[in-house]
Motif scaffolding. Structure first.
Motif, PDB file in Angstrom:
ATOM      1  N   MET A   1       0.852  -1.176   0.000  1.00 27.94           N
ATOM      2  CA  MET A   1       0.000   0.000   0.000  1.00 27.94           C
ATOM      3  C   MET A   1       0.898   1.239   0.000  1.00 27.94           C
ATOM      4  N   SER A   2       0.597   2.167  -0.903  1.00 24.44           N
ATOM      5  CA  SER A   2       1.412   3.370  -1.004  1.00 24.44           C
ATOM      6  C   SER A   2       1.035   4.344   0.116  1.00 24.44           C
ATOM      7  N   GLU A   3       1.866   5.350   0.275  1.00 24.09           N
ATOM      8  CA  GLU A   3       1.600   6.365   1.302  1.00 24.09           C
ATOM      9  C   GLU A   3       0.292   7.096   0.999  1.00 24.09           C
ATOM     10  N   LEU A   4       0.026   7.364  -0.280  1.00 23.59           N
ATOM     11  CA  LEU A   4      -1.217   8.037  -0.677  1.00 23.59           C
ATOM     12  C   LEU A   4      -2.432   7.179  -0.321  1.00 23.59           C
ATOM     13  N   GLU A   5      -2.338   5.914  -0.593  1.00 22.85           N
ATOM     14  CA  GLU A   5      -3.451   5.009  -0.260  1.00 22.85           C
ATOM     15  C   GLU A   5      -3.666   4.937   1.254  1.00 22.85           C
ATOM     16  N   SER A   6      -2.578   4.960   2.020  1.00 23.22           N
ATOM     17  CA  SER A   6      -2.683   4.940   3.484  1.00 23.22           C
ATOM     18  C   SER A   6      -3.417   6.182   3.992  1.00 23.22           C
ATOM     19  N   TRP A   7      -3.062   7.321   3.427  1.00 24.67           N
ATOM     20  CA  TRP A   7      -3.729   8.560   3.852  1.00 24.67           C
ATOM     21  C   TRP A   7      -5.195   8.568   3.427  1.00 24.67           C
ATOM     22  N   ARG A   8      -5.493   8.048   2.240  1.00 22.47           N
ATOM     23  CA  ARG A   8      -6.893   7.961   1.803  1.00 22.47           C
ATOM     24  C   ARG A   8      -7.684   7.023   2.718  1.00 22.47           C
ATOM     25  N   ALA A   9      -7.083   5.937   3.122  1.00 20.24           N
ATOM     26  CA  ALA A   9      -7.748   4.996   4.029  1.00 20.24           C
ATOM     27  C   ALA A   9      -7.992   5.667   5.392  1.00 20.24           C
ATOM     28  N   ALA A  10      -6.989   6.402   5.870  1.00 17.91           N
ATOM     29  CA  ALA A  10      -7.145   7.111   7.148  1.00 17.91           C
ATOM     30  C   ALA A  10      -8.253   8.153   7.036  1.00 17.91           C
ATOM     31  N   LEU A  11      -8.284   8.870   5.916  1.00 18.14           N
ATOM     32  CA  LEU A  11      -9.313   9.877   5.688  1.00 18.14           C
ATOM     33  C   LEU A  11     -10.711   9.239   5.641  1.00 18.14           C
ATOM     34  N   ALA A  12     -10.816   8.103   4.972  1.00 27.48           N
ATOM     35  CA  ALA A  12     -12.107   7.397   4.915  1.00 27.48           C
ATOM     36  C   ALA A  12     -12.532   6.951   6.314  1.00 27.48           C
ATOM     37  N   TRP A  13     -11.580   6.415   7.074  1.00 28.03           N
ATOM     38  CA  TRP A  13     -11.879   5.976   8.444  1.00 28.03           C
ATOM     39  C   TRP A  13     -12.328   7.155   9.325  1.00 28.03           C
ATOM     40  N   LEU A  14     -11.616   8.266   9.244  1.00 29.80           N
ATOM     41  CA  LEU A  14     -11.978   9.444  10.033  1.00 29.80           C
ATOM     42  C   LEU A  14     -13.331  10.004   9.597  1.00 29.80           C
ATOM     43  N   GLY A  15     -13.625   9.941   8.295  1.00 30.02           N
ATOM     44  CA  GLY A  15     -14.934  10.369   7.806  1.00 30.02           C
ATOM     45  C   GLY A  15     -16.042   9.510   8.400  1.00 30.02           C
ATOM     46  N   TRP A  16     -15.810   8.189   8.450  1.00 25.23           N
ATOM     47  CA  TRP A  16     -16.793   7.283   9.045  1.00 25.23           C
ATOM     48  C   TRP A  16     -16.989   7.605  10.532  1.00 25.23           C
ATOM     49  N   GLN A  17     -15.892   7.822  11.254  1.00 27.58           N
ATOM     50  CA  GLN A  17     -15.993   8.173  12.671  1.00 27.58           C
ATOM     51  C   GLN A  17     -16.744   9.487  12.855  1.00 27.58           C
ATOM     52  N   HIS A  18     -16.486  10.455  12.010  1.00 24.26           N
ATOM     53  CA  HIS A  18     -17.160  11.746  12.085  1.00 24.26           C
ATOM     54  C   HIS A  18     -18.669  11.573  11.889  1.00 24.26           C
ATOM     55  N   ARG A  19     -19.062  10.777  10.896  1.00 21.18           N
ATOM     56  CA  ARG A  19     -20.496  10.531  10.662  1.00 21.18           C
ATOM     57  C   ARG A  19     -21.135   9.821  11.853  1.00 21.18           C
ATOM     58  N   GLN A  20     -20.422   8.887  12.451  1.00 22.45           N
ATOM     59  CA  GLN A  20     -20.939   8.176  13.620  1.00 22.45           C
ATOM     60  C   GLN A  20     -21.131   9.141  14.797  1.00 22.45           C
ATOM     61  N   ALA A  21     -20.168  10.026  14.996  1.00 23.48           N
ATOM     62  CA  ALA A  21     -20.256  11.004  16.085  1.00 23.48           C
ATOM     63  C   ALA A  21     -21.427  11.959  15.850  1.00 23.48           C
ATOM     64  N   GLU A  22     -21.603  12.432  14.609  1.00 23.45           N
ATOM     65  CA  GLU A  22     -22.739  13.318  14.305  1.00 23.45           C
ATOM     66  C   GLU A  22     -24.063  12.615  14.543  1.00 23.45           C
ATOM     67  N   GLN A  23     -24.147  11.354  14.158  1.00 21.78           N
ATOM     68  CA  GLN A  23     -25.372  10.576  14.358  1.00 21.78           C
ATOM     69  C   GLN A  23     -25.667  10.434  15.855  1.00 21.78           C
ATOM     70  N   MET A  24     -24.657  10.186  16.652  1.00 16.60           N
ATOM     71  CA  MET A  24     -24.847  10.043  18.102  1.00 16.60           C
ATOM     72  C   MET A  24     -25.286  11.368  18.724  1.00 16.60           C
ATOM     73  N   VAL A  25     -24.690  12.471  18.299  1.00 16.47           N
ATOM     74  CA  VAL A  25     -25.072  13.791  18.818  1.00 16.47           C
ATOM     75  C   VAL A  25     -26.538  14.073  18.484  1.00 16.47           C
ATOM     76  N   ARG A  26     -26.952  13.783  17.250  1.00 18.04           N
ATOM     77  CA  ARG A  26     -28.358  14.007  16.870  1.00 18.04           C
ATOM     78  C   ARG A  26     -29.295  13.150  17.711  1.00 18.04           C
ATOM     79  N   ALA A  27     -28.928  11.899  17.938  1.00 18.55           N
ATOM     80  CA  ALA A  27     -29.767  11.003  18.740  1.00 18.55           C
ATOM     81  C   ALA A  27     -29.880  11.512  20.180  1.00 18.55           C
ATOM     82  N   LEU A  28     -28.761  11.956  20.749  1.00 19.30           N
ATOM     83  CA  LEU A  28     -28.782  12.470  22.119  1.00 19.30           C
ATOM     84  C   LEU A  28     -29.578  13.768  22.215  1.00 19.30           C
ATOM     85  N   GLU A  29     -29.466  14.636  21.200  1.00 19.58           N
ATOM     86  CA  GLU A  29     -30.253  15.873  21.196  1.00 19.58           C
ATOM     87  C   GLU A  29     -31.745  15.572  21.123  1.00 19.58           C
ATOM     88  N   THR A  30     -32.123  14.601  20.297  1.00 18.21           N
ATOM     89  CA  THR A  30     -33.530  14.204  20.172  1.00 18.21           C
ATOM     90  C   THR A  30     -34.041  13.644  21.498  1.00 18.21           C
TER      91      THR A  30
END
Length: 105
Positions: A1-30
């Motif tokens: 895996m190249s360095e670019l692919e590693s960073w893209r994978a990290a970015l995808a993972w962080l994006g998924w975590q961000h969406r999960q956190a936003e979903q949890m915040v919305r659920a708690l606010e509701t």
């Protein structure tokens, strides 16, 4: 895996975590909104004492029934309200707390 692919994978993972956190915040606010809607509003105080600032400190000016909107005085007990009226502190002219306290003249 190249360095670019590693960073893209990290970015995808962080994006998924961000969406999960936003979903949890919305659920708690509701959940919080629903909890607040079920909770009855706080009961207004039974009696309030309107005060005025003088050179010697605060002094009672008028006794109000707790839900009177004419003043935001401090909360007092039924006994304190009766005592204040007995000491000739003026009753509210709109809601006549002396009648509610059984002290009408």
């Amino acid at each position: 895996m190249s360095e670019l692919e590693s960073w893209r994978a990290a970015l995808a993972w962080l994006g998924w975590q961000h969406r999960q956190a936003e979903q949890m915040v919305r659920a708690l606010e509701t959940e919080l909104t629903a909890t607040r809607a079920r909770r009855p509003p706080p009961k207004p105080p039974d009696w309030k004492l309107e005060t005025a600032r003088t050179a010697s400190g605060l002094r009672g000016v008028r006794v109000h029934i707790g839900d009177c909107s004419m003043d935001d005085g401090r909360t007092i007990s039924r006994g304190e309200a009766r005592r204040a009226l007995a000491e000739r502190i003026e009753p509210c002219s709109y809601y006549s707390p002396e009648n509610a306290l059984g002290m009408a003249t």
